[in-house]
Design a protein around this motif. Structure first.
Motif, PDB file in Angstrom:
ATOM      1  N   LEU A  73       7.256  -0.008  -0.040  1.00 29.24           N
ATOM      2  CA  LEU A  73       5.880  -0.439  -0.236  1.00 29.24           C
ATOM      3  C   LEU A  73       5.308   0.161  -1.505  1.00 29.24           C
ATOM      4  O   LEU A  73       5.704   1.254  -1.904  1.00 29.24           O
ATOM      5  CB  LEU A  73       5.007   0.019   0.944  1.00 29.24           C
ATOM      6  CG  LEU A  73       5.205  -0.699   2.280  1.00 29.24           C
ATOM      7  CD1 LEU A  73       4.296  -0.089   3.331  1.00 29.24           C
ATOM      8  CD2 LEU A  73       4.952  -2.190   2.164  1.00 29.24           C
ATOM      9  N   CYS A  74       4.362  -0.529  -2.102  1.00 27.38           N
ATOM     10  CA  CYS A  74       3.700   0.012  -3.277  1.00 27.38           C
ATOM     11  C   CYS A  74       2.789   1.162  -2.846  1.00 27.38           C
ATOM     12  O   CYS A  74       2.457   1.278  -1.669  1.00 27.38           O
ATOM     13  CB  CYS A  74       2.912  -1.076  -4.002  1.00 27.38           C
ATOM     14  SG  CYS A  74       1.407  -1.562  -3.153  1.00 27.38           S
ATOM     15  N   PRO A  75       2.418   2.049  -3.785  1.00 25.79           N
ATOM     16  CA  PRO A  75       1.623   3.221  -3.397  1.00 25.79           C
ATOM     17  C   PRO A  75       0.378   2.847  -2.597  1.00 25.79           C
ATOM     18  O   PRO A  75       0.045   3.486  -1.608  1.00 25.79           O
ATOM     19  CB  PRO A  75       1.249   3.844  -4.737  1.00 25.79           C
ATOM     20  CG  PRO A  75       2.277   3.356  -5.694  1.00 25.79           C
ATOM     21  CD  PRO A  75       2.725   2.033  -5.212  1.00 25.79           C
ATOM     22  N   ARG A  76      -0.325   1.779  -3.047  1.00 25.37           N
ATOM     23  CA  ARG A  76      -1.551   1.394  -2.331  1.00 25.37           C
ATOM     24  C   ARG A  76      -1.221   1.016  -0.888  1.00 25.37           C
ATOM     25  O   ARG A  76      -1.870   1.466   0.048  1.00 25.37           O
ATOM     26  CB  ARG A  76      -2.203   0.219  -3.062  1.00 25.37           C
ATOM     27  CG  ARG A  76      -3.543  -0.206  -2.485  1.00 25.37           C
ATOM     28  CD  ARG A  76      -3.463  -1.375  -1.494  1.00 25.37           C
ATOM     29  NE  ARG A  76      -2.681  -2.494  -1.904  1.00 25.37           N
ATOM     30  CZ  ARG A  76      -3.170  -3.604  -2.462  1.00 25.37           C
ATOM     31  NH1 ARG A  76      -4.451  -3.712  -2.683  1.00 25.37           N
ATOM     32  NH2 ARG A  76      -2.366  -4.583  -2.781  1.00 25.37           N
ATOM     33  N   CYS A  77      -0.193   0.196  -0.719  1.00 26.82           N
ATOM     34  CA  CYS A  77       0.124  -0.272   0.627  1.00 26.82           C
ATOM     35  C   CYS A  77       0.636   0.864   1.511  1.00 26.82           C
ATOM     36  O   CYS A  77       0.381   0.897   2.703  1.00 26.82           O
ATOM     37  CB  CYS A  77       1.125  -1.429   0.569  1.00 26.82           C
ATOM     38  SG  CYS A  77       0.375  -2.945  -0.073  1.00 26.82           S
ATOM     39  N   GLN A  78       1.350   1.767   0.884  1.00 26.64           N
ATOM     40  CA  GLN A  78       1.792   2.941   1.652  1.00 26.64           C
ATOM     41  C   GLN A  78       0.599   3.631   2.292  1.00 26.64           C
ATOM     42  O   GLN A  78       0.602   3.983   3.454  1.00 26.64           O
ATOM     43  CB  GLN A  78       2.505   3.936   0.743  1.00 26.64           C
ATOM     44  CG  GLN A  78       3.935   3.561   0.447  1.00 26.64           C
ATOM     45  CD  GLN A  78       4.581   4.581  -0.491  1.00 26.64           C
ATOM     46  OE1 GLN A  78       4.235   5.768  -0.449  1.00 26.64           O
ATOM     47  NE2 GLN A  78       5.485   4.114  -1.330  1.00 26.64           N
ATOM     48  N   ARG A 137       8.783  -6.045  -6.205  1.00 23.60           N
ATOM     49  CA  ARG A 137       7.723  -6.666  -5.421  1.00 23.60           C
ATOM     50  C   ARG A 137       7.505  -5.905  -4.121  1.00 23.60           C
ATOM     51  O   ARG A 137       8.441  -5.634  -3.383  1.00 23.60           O
ATOM     52  CB  ARG A 137       8.070  -8.118  -5.114  1.00 23.60           C
ATOM     53  CG  ARG A 137       6.899  -8.845  -4.501  1.00 23.60           C
ATOM     54  CD  ARG A 137       7.077 -10.330  -4.582  1.00 23.60           C
ATOM     55  NE  ARG A 137       7.953 -10.800  -3.497  1.00 23.60           N
ATOM     56  CZ  ARG A 137       7.956 -12.061  -3.070  1.00 23.60           C
ATOM     57  NH1 ARG A 137       7.162 -12.962  -3.626  1.00 23.60           N
ATOM     58  NH2 ARG A 137       8.769 -12.432  -2.114  1.00 23.60           N
ATOM     59  N   CYS A 138       6.272  -5.583  -3.861  1.00 27.07           N
ATOM     60  CA  CYS A 138       5.928  -4.869  -2.631  1.00 27.07           C
ATOM     61  C   CYS A 138       6.029  -5.842  -1.469  1.00 27.07           C
ATOM     62  O   CYS A 138       5.487  -6.945  -1.530  1.00 27.07           O
ATOM     63  CB  CYS A 138       4.520  -4.302  -2.745  1.00 27.07           C
ATOM     64  SG  CYS A 138       3.847  -3.743  -1.163  1.00 27.07           S
ATOM     65  N   PRO A 139       6.736  -5.472  -0.411  1.00 31.02           N
ATOM     66  CA  PRO A 139       6.921  -6.404   0.701  1.00 31.02           C
ATOM     67  C   PRO A 139       5.624  -6.677   1.475  1.00 31.02           C
ATOM     68  O   PRO A 139       5.551  -7.653   2.201  1.00 31.02           O
ATOM     69  CB  PRO A 139       7.939  -5.712   1.602  1.00 31.02           C
ATOM     70  CG  PRO A 139       7.900  -4.288   1.213  1.00 31.02           C
ATOM     71  CD  PRO A 139       7.449  -4.205  -0.212  1.00 31.02           C
ATOM     72  N   ARG A 140       4.620  -5.857   1.293  1.00 29.00           N
ATOM     73  CA  ARG A 140       3.379  -6.122   2.021  1.00 29.00           C
ATOM     74  C   ARG A 140       2.412  -6.990   1.212  1.00 29.00           C
ATOM     75  O   ARG A 140       1.976  -8.027   1.667  1.00 29.00           O
ATOM     76  CB  ARG A 140       2.695  -4.799   2.396  1.00 29.00           C
ATOM     77  CG  ARG A 140       1.356  -5.009   3.100  1.00 29.00           C
ATOM     78  CD  ARG A 140       0.802  -3.727   3.704  1.00 29.00           C
ATOM     79  NE  ARG A 140      -0.507  -3.937   4.296  1.00 29.00           N
ATOM     80  CZ  ARG A 140      -1.652  -3.775   3.662  1.00 29.00           C
ATOM     81  NH1 ARG A 140      -1.644  -3.396   2.391  1.00 29.00           N
ATOM     82  NH2 ARG A 140      -2.795  -3.985   4.276  1.00 29.00           N
ATOM     83  N   CYS A 141       2.111  -6.555  -0.008  1.00 26.48           N
ATOM     84  CA  CYS A 141       1.086  -7.263  -0.773  1.00 26.48           C
ATOM     85  C   CYS A 141       1.671  -8.244  -1.785  1.00 26.48           C
ATOM     86  O   CYS A 141       0.940  -9.017  -2.387  1.00 26.48           O
ATOM     87  CB  CYS A 141       0.170  -6.274  -1.477  1.00 26.48           C
ATOM     88  SG  CYS A 141       0.994  -5.349  -2.791  1.00 26.48           S
ATOM     89  N   ARG A 142       2.978  -8.216  -1.947  1.00 31.67           N
ATOM     90  CA  ARG A 142       3.692  -9.122  -2.862  1.00 31.67           C
ATOM     91  C   ARG A 142       3.324  -8.929  -4.323  1.00 31.67           C
ATOM     92  O   ARG A 142       3.665  -9.738  -5.169  1.00 31.67           O
ATOM     93  CB  ARG A 142       3.485 -10.593  -2.456  1.00 31.67           C
ATOM     94  CG  ARG A 142       4.129 -10.938  -1.141  1.00 31.67           C
ATOM     95  CD  ARG A 142       4.563 -12.379  -1.102  1.00 31.67           C
ATOM     96  NE  ARG A 142       3.480 -13.296  -1.355  1.00 31.67           N
ATOM     97  CZ  ARG A 142       3.650 -14.595  -1.603  1.00 31.67           C
ATOM     98  NH1 ARG A 142       4.866 -15.089  -1.658  1.00 31.67           N
ATOM     99  NH2 ARG A 142       2.628 -15.383  -1.811  1.00 31.67           N
TER     100      ARG A 142
END
Ligand SMILES: [Zn+2]
Length: 1004
Positions: free
Chosen positions: A992-997, A977-982
């Motif tokens: 972070l997931c690639p998008r959130c990065q 789970r990405c800590p930003r977008c969940r």
């Protein structure tokens, strides 16, 4: 061939390559992992933890100052503030001045100026206002002038109170009545404005205005000149309790009324030839039955039905011989408690020439005459006939030249003519007693019984009326009937079932009594010759009086000397003698004539015809009729193109509202609450929603349940609008809107749905069906927005870069949805709509919603092929979600396997790559990752959940149809789970997931 058509269809939606996050994915994804401390939570709202702090500023949560809830005084203050700020008071005049191609004329039926505003008014005025506001938004110029019906006995009675008319001059009575009406008008007007009804409240019409009265007299004069107005001495409904004649519309029938009915005999004095020829029939008694024994002294004949059979029967107990209809003997015998033996039978026509003795008046003889109104349902088939006291009786008298002797005065008491025993007795009470006693004494009374039947009462005093003859003015409605029916055929009636009642009432009414013996009304402009009693009335006299009324108001009828009312030039033209020969008439016009002439006084002079009249069902016999009759009489057409007939307001238990039952709902309390706080304040919009939501064509219930439910429904709508506003913060559609062809397919699809929504809503409003508007609205909000679209787009809205194509595409759709939904409810909820508009983006501050038109849906939004793509995906989504009941879809990877073909092409348009975490398809599925393939792989995860289904594609209006089977495999995702977008799209939980990065690094 099919594929190429699909490509063409897809090409029309926009660029196939423009997807998967648009701008965002066009950038290389950084491999650098943003570290997150262990144990830290996500960036989503509502969850505590330092990660939230870390990424909070990078997540675009909804922000708006539009309040979630408004209650109590705040709600009331806000509504009033909006009325002020958004120019509710000026709106009507503004739209009158703007250029518009078409007019929409809703002619207001004048409420009666005799009391406080009630929920019936609210139903009627708000219903009208919803339609007016809708038409105004659609660009029509609204013609709507509110009015009041100001004259009449009810106001006179209330204004005078206990005092009565004793000792007051007509002018004094009129002054009190006028003040009373003005007070009621002021209270009602204030309420109508508070409800948000759009009108110019400075320019209303009042039936007591001189100009109105003059227009009314013009109608009267035209009808008189066509020979439709006449004076006659004949029986009318007379109210002893208010000392005036009443029209049918002023009666209330009491079904529980108890009359003292009698069977009484008239001895045959002269036998008809056939009877005379038979032996033993010398002493026959004609048996009659009546529910109004007090009319027996006025008897002038007995009627029989010419083609019915009559019998002479012998009473077993007294040996009396009675004549009555053969078919009534069986039911009469048990009443008399004796057997009735038939001694002779005759056909009705064989009774011709018979004469009987009057049972109460010595030496008076009355004939037996044939008549068509005789029925066999009740009584004896022989009908006692008192021409002065019955409508049918009167027509029989006219036919056979029988005398019409009235023995009853204006107070409902016997006159001298009835003889010393009866004089001054009230006919309904002690007069009836006396007549029955006299019948007993003369041995004419056979039987007395209690009869419960429907009987007319005075609508105001609630006292029974009588029928008595007097000299009155009438309109010959019989001669207008056929024309009126013809005119009505061209009128649209909603609901259609009401047309039958209108037609039936036209049939029932053969004349209309228009004179009233009161002071508070428009005087009938007639003068009478002092000696002959001949009326003087013609176009010269009436035009002159109308001119005076226009200048001075109708008080001048009493104020001015007769020389001014009837000046020499008018007398000359009328070829009448000196003014000293004349007196002015004392009668005023029926208030139904006042209001019935409103089309002439209020509508545009060029074509005084309204698009619609909207009133309660009580007006089927009232204003709808009187307006039709006057208009047909003067210009041979109906004053309306359509009629809308609504029901009455009843309590929540379905009971009629009455003070004695204590179930009256006061609209002021609905809006402002009760002072003791036992009832909370709902505000005007709740009252309006209640009207809109009700099935107004039946009885409409009101009470706490209906109002609370209305408030809750508005609350849900408010939340939806707030979500939209929150996500449009900082968005200016004029600068940042995305061209529809560049938008995400799902966003385009929403515009497509919005367009369909707006068309359905427009249709429903056009058919006066605001209830359907609300049902369509609620389905759109619940099904299409809340549980579908909003749940899908949150990630894109909150976590994509602020200015990315994906987010702007979504905001473009949201802005259109906000605008469309707000406008669609504006006719019902003008306060909420303007409040939303104050917060909505994309317009100048000074602009208001009501000045900026109806829903602006575009035909570009029509996307039939795209609809199939999204709906195909939704079918697969449903299959996916039902295979993981109660689970979080974002924790699963979804593999969709489709044979090459149409559906595959459609899905490919939503996801070009074989596998993606960020495609439009992945967004729609709400899955961690979506794999799109032709065949499920053999090496599936052992725990994979397999399902299959079929979707029927229907493209190009049915030209392309293809049954498309699909199979899916669902496996728990390996991603973290990405800590930003969940979303489960990250390599590890501290990454972070690639998008959130990308987003974070760009922001940083
Ligand atoms: Zn993320």
């Amino acid at each position: 061939m099919q594929n190429s058509e699909v490509y063409q269809t897809l090409a029309r939606w926009g660029l196939r390559s423009q997807r998967g996050g648009g701008l965002l994915l066009s950038r290389p994804v950084s491999s650098r992992c943003h570290g997150v401390s262990p144990g830290e939570g996500s960036a989503q709202p509502g969850e505590a933890g330092s990660a939230q702090t870390l990424y909070r500023d990078t997540v675009l949560l909804p922000r708006t100052e539009f309040p979630m809830k408004l209650t109590g005084q705040k709600l009331l203050d806000r509504e009033l503030q909006i009325q002020q700020e958004c120019g509710f008071a000026e709106l009507y005049s503004w739209q009158r001045e703007r250029k518009a191609k078409k007019e929409f004329c809703l002619h207001d039926g004048p409420p009666y100026a005799n009391g406080d505003p009630h929920v019936g008014h609210a139903l009627n005025k708000i219903l009208k206002d919803i339609r007016n506001r809708f038409e105004m938004l659609r660009g029509r110029q609204i013609h709507y002038i509110p009015g009041w019906d100001c004259h009449g006995l009810p106001i006179e009675l209330k204004a005078l109170g206990e005092l009565g008319t004793s000792g007051l001059s007509p002018l004094q009575i009129r002054q009190k009545a006028r003040e009373f009406a003005e007070g009621a008008i002021a209270r009602q007007k204030a309420a109508f404005q508070r409800w948000g009804v759009m009108a110019n409240w400075e320019q209303c019409y009042y039936t007591f205005n001189g100009a109105y009265e003059a227009a009314q007299l013009k109608v009267f004069q035209e009808m008189h000149s066509k020979g439709l107005v006449y004076q006659e001495y004949k029986p009318v409904f007379w109210s002893p309790s208010s000392r005036t004649a009443l029209a049918e519309a002023e009666l209330e029938y009491n079904p529980e009324h108890v009359s003292r009915a009698v069977y009484t005999t008239f001895p045959l004095a002269k036998l008809p030839p056939k009877m005379a020829s038979e032996q033993g029939l010398e002493n026959v008694l004609v048996l009659v039955w009546t529910t109004q024994p007090w009319t027996i002294p006025a008897n002038q004949a007995v009627c029989y039905m010419p083609n019915a059979q009559y019998s002479v029967v012998k009473r077993a107990d007294t040996s009396q011989l009675l004549l009555l209809a053969t078919e009534r003997t069986a039911s009469l015998a048990p009443l008399l408690g004796t057997e009735l033996q038939t001694v002779g039978t005759f056909i009705g026509s064989q009774l011709e020439g018979a004469i009987c003795k009057h049972p109460l008046i010595p030496d008076k003889h009355v004939p037996l005459v044939p008549a068509n109104h005789v029925t066999m349902g009740k009584g004896t088939g022989l009908v006692h006939t008192a021409p002065a006291h019955g409508m049918d009786d009167y027509s029989v008298a006219s036919q056979f030249k029988l005398p019409v002797e009235c023995m009853v005065d204006e107070d409902g008491r016997f006159t001298e003519l009835a003889g010393p025993e009866l004089q001054n007795l009230s006919v309904i009470t002690e007069g009836t007693d006396a007549v029955i006693s006299m019948l007993k004494e003369s041995s004419a009374l056979v039987l007395e019984e209690q009869c419960v039947h429907s009987y007319p009462y005075d609508w105001r005093t609630k006292q029974p009326v009588v029928i008595r003859p007097s000299k009155q003015w009438f309109i010959n409605t019989a001669s207008l009937k056929d024309k009126a029916k013809e005119a009505l055929h061209k009128v649209r009636v909603l609901p259609e079932s009401a047309r039958g009642s209108l037609l039936a009432m036209l049939d029932r009414r053969t004349y209309w009594c228009i004179s009233r013996q009161r002071s508070w009304g428009v005087p009938i402009p007639v003068f009478y010759h002092k000696e002959t009693g001949e009326p003087l009335i013609n176009k010269y006299t009436v035009s002159h009086v109308a001119k005076l009324f226009k200048e001075k108001g109708s008080d001048c009828w009493w104020e001015l000397p007769i020389e001014d009312l009837l000046p020499p030039e008018v007398l000359n033209k009328s070829k009448a003698g000196p003014v000293s020969d004349y007196v002015r008439g004392d009668d005023v016009l029926d208030i139904w004539f006042d209001s019935g002439a409103s089309w002439a006084a209020v509508l545009e002079e060029s074509d005084p015809r309204a698009d619609v009249y909207v009133e309660g069902k009580d007006q089927l016999g009232g204003w709808f009729q009187s307006s039709l009759l006057t208009s047909v009489a003067v210009r041979n057409k109906a004053p309306y193109k359509s009629l809308v007939v609504h029901g009455f307001v009843v309590s929540e238990k379905g009971e009629k509202m009455s003070k004695s039952l204590g179930n009256v709902v006061d609209p002021d309390e609905v809006i402002n609450g009760k002072e003791d706080s036992s009832v909370s304040a709902y505000g005007a919009d709740v009252l309006r929603w209640w009207v809109a939501e009700s099935n107004v064509f039946t009885e409409v219930q009101i009470g706490p349940n209906a109002l609370n439910s209305a408030r809750d429904s508005i609350g849900k709508l408010r939340n939806t609008l707030r979500f939209l506003l929150g996500n449009l913060q900082g968005f200016d559609p004029r600068l940042q809107a995305v061209d529809p062809k560049q938008m995400y397919y799902i966003d385009q699809y929403m515009l497509h749905l919005l367009r369909e929504y707006s068309m359905k809503v427009t249709d429903a409003y056009s058919e006066f069906d605001a209830g359907r508007v609300i049902r369509i609205l609620q389905a759109f909000i619940t099904r299409d927005l809340s549980s579908f679209y909003f749940s899908i787009i949150k990630d894109r809205l909150y976590c994509s870069p602020e200015d990315s194509l994906g987010r702007r595409s979504c905001q473009t759709a949201l802005e259109e949805i906000l605008d469309g939904v707000t406008r669609s409810v504006a006719p019902i909820l003008p306060h909420l709509a303007e409040e939303v508009y104050l917060h909505a983006p994309g317009h100048d501050k000074a602009e208001t919603l009501f000045k900026s038109g109806w829903i602006k849906s575009s035909s570009v939004w029509r996307r039939p092929g795209l609809e199939e793509a999204v709906e195909g995906a939704c079918a697969i989504r449903d299959c996916f979600l039902s295979s993981i009941p109660g689970k979080n879809a974002s924790q699963y990877d979804l593999t969709i396997a489709l044979e090459p073909g149409l559906l595959f092409e459609l899905m490919e348009s939503l996801q070009e790559e074989p596998t993606s975490t960020s495609s439009q398809l992945a967004e729609l599925m709400m899955a961690a990752r979506v794999n799109l393939t032709n065949k499920l792989p053999r090496d599936l995860h052992p725990e994979a959940l397999l399902s299959r289904g079929t979707f029927l594609i229907n493209l190009e209006g049915g030209v392309i149809r293809e049954d498309s089977p699909y199979s899916i495999a669902v496996t728990p995702t390996y991603a973290a789970r990405c800590p930003r977008c969940r979303r489960y799209t990250s390599e590890s939980t501290d990454c972070l997931c690639p998008r959130c990065q990308t987003v974070v690094s760009r922001a940083g």
